[in-house]
Design an enzyme around this catalytic site. Structure first.
Site, PDB file in Angstrom:
ATOM      1  CD  GLU A  91      -2.977  -0.926   2.289  1.00  0.00           C
ATOM      2  OE1 GLU A  91      -4.136  -1.254   2.049  1.00  0.00           O
ATOM      3  OE2 GLU A  91      -2.610  -0.501   3.395  1.00  0.00           O
ATOM      4  N   GLY A 170       6.789  -1.950   6.163  1.00  0.00           N
ATOM      5  CA  GLY A 170       8.179  -2.374   6.200  1.00  0.00           C
ATOM      6  C   GLY A 170       9.098  -1.407   6.926  1.00  0.00           C
ATOM      7  CB  SER A 224       9.471   4.503  14.789  1.00  0.00           C
ATOM      8  OG  SER A 224       8.965   4.891  13.541  1.00  0.00           O
ATOM      9  CB  CYS A 345       0.089   6.634  12.002  1.00  0.00           C
ATOM     10  SG  CYS A 345       1.644   6.167  12.703  1.00  0.00           S
TER      11      CYS A 345
END
Length: 370
Positions: A91, A170, A224, A345
């Protein structure tokens, strides 16, 4: 024989050079294919005869196709479900912003509508973050650099893409070479994106961060982080065990010293897990010597079985206030986009579509404020 994407720059350069063909012909080929997506090789003008033979035997104009397209009800978000030639799906998400909204220095902001494309780098993911739907898929395969670039080509037919964020499915730095080559292609004609408008996000793959600036100078880095201490990181991000927090901070310090760029810190807000005032102070202390922008991300539940809950608006507001006022760190709260099409998210996960209905809503990607 598996055909290669013509947008896979290292492959076409290598094949052309081996055949004695000037690799600079790659640029007009790309331009023609982008403008004429249904073309066949013989329609491209002014190529050497050997180039047509090579293209027919080893390359395809596209190795992926746009399988399904979903638009949010407010028109700000479009999700592309892209089918690869091996039958797998990934996506990509287009997010549209109006930069004229709000004020800057007491005056209306200049500009207009701009579009950011969130790109996938893998089918599935090895990182296993417990709050992220993609992690529930496990790792399937890496994308080639051509498959990564093709996401931009597909999206460019729908919007004028100004920014790229590698925040889709990913871990980009676990597919390092393909991501680097894809970005290098995006910086060239006919795409000609600015390095400062491309952001690569990582959970903290230290050895790759250490070489990123040298390989892609000017590219923005987003981390992150999601927790201010190693114990909580390991609890919600199993891969953090391989990347201890102190080693990650050391690599970020080196990256910032060499790049002289701000680093974006992504922090998902999980009720009762990492959203307490103590956590805000821990995060402030951890980052007070860095030049960073912290992006607080409201958690988007993954179906009805999610083990986490979204932090209250009051908790998010207090967390933000501590970071801003006590530590003077620029801290934003991510605007939620595309929830009604599962484009938000941490919620991208491909469910195999059938012929009767579109893929089940997958949730959001990262819509970083650049």
């Amino acid at each position: 024989m598996k055909m290669k994407s013509v947008f896979d720059a290292p492959e076409i350069k290598s094949e052309f050079e081996s055949a004695g063909i000037n690799p600079n012909f790659m640029i007009p080929i790309w331009k023609y294919v982008i403008q004429n997506p249904d073309c066949v090789w013989d329609e491209i003008p002014s190529l050497p005869t050997a180039a047509y033979t090579l293209l027919h035997s080893k390359f395809k104009t596209f190795t992926s196709s746009l399988h399904s397209l979903f638009h949010s009800s407010d028109g700000t978000t479009s999700k592309l479900l892209i089918k690869l030639q091996n039958g797998a799906f990934v996506e990509a998400v287009i997010m549209r912003y109006d930069t004229r909204l709000g004020m800057c220095g007491g005056k209306p902001r200049p500009g207009g509508v701009r579009s950011t494309l969130c790109i996938s780098s893998q089918v599935g993911c090895k990182m296993g973050c417990t709050f992220c739907a993609t992690g529930s898929m496990g790792f399937k395969s890496n994308l080639t650099s051509g498959e990564i670039v093709e996401q931009l080509v597909h999206a460019s037919r729908l919007a004028d893409i100004r920014n790229i964020v590698f925040m889709g499915m990913g871990e980009p730095l676990n597919n390092y070479n393909a991501v680097v080559e894809a970005v290098r292609a995006m910086l060239k004609q006919p795409f000609q994106l600015s390095p400062k408008r491309i952001t690569i996000s990582t959970v903290g793959v230290v050895h790759a961060i250490n070489k990123l600036h040298n390989d892609l100078p000017g590219i923005s880095l987003a981390v992150s982080l999601h927790a201010p201490v190693q114990e909580i990181r390991c609890q919600i991000m199993p891969a953090a065990r391989a990347f201890p927090l102190q080693k990650l901070m050391d690599s970020l310090q080196a990256f910032q010293k060499s790049s002289q760029q701000k680093i974006f810190i992504e922090y998902i807000m999980l009720d009762g897990v990492n959203d307490q005032e103590e956590n805000a102070h821990q995060l402030g202390e951890l980052l007070k010597t860095f030049q960073v922008v912290i992006n607080l991300i409201p958690f988007n539940p993954i179906g009805s079985t999610s083990q986490f809950k979204t932090s209250t608006k009051q908790s998010v507001s207090t967390f933000q206030k501590i970071l801003r006022e006590t530590y003077n760190i620029r801290t934003t709260v991510r605007k939620e986009m595309g929830q009604d099409i599962s484009g938000a998210c941490g919620q991208l996960v491909v469910n195999q579509p059938d012929n009767k209905r579109p893929a089940e809503p997958l949730r959001d990607i990262e819509d970083l404020h650049l």
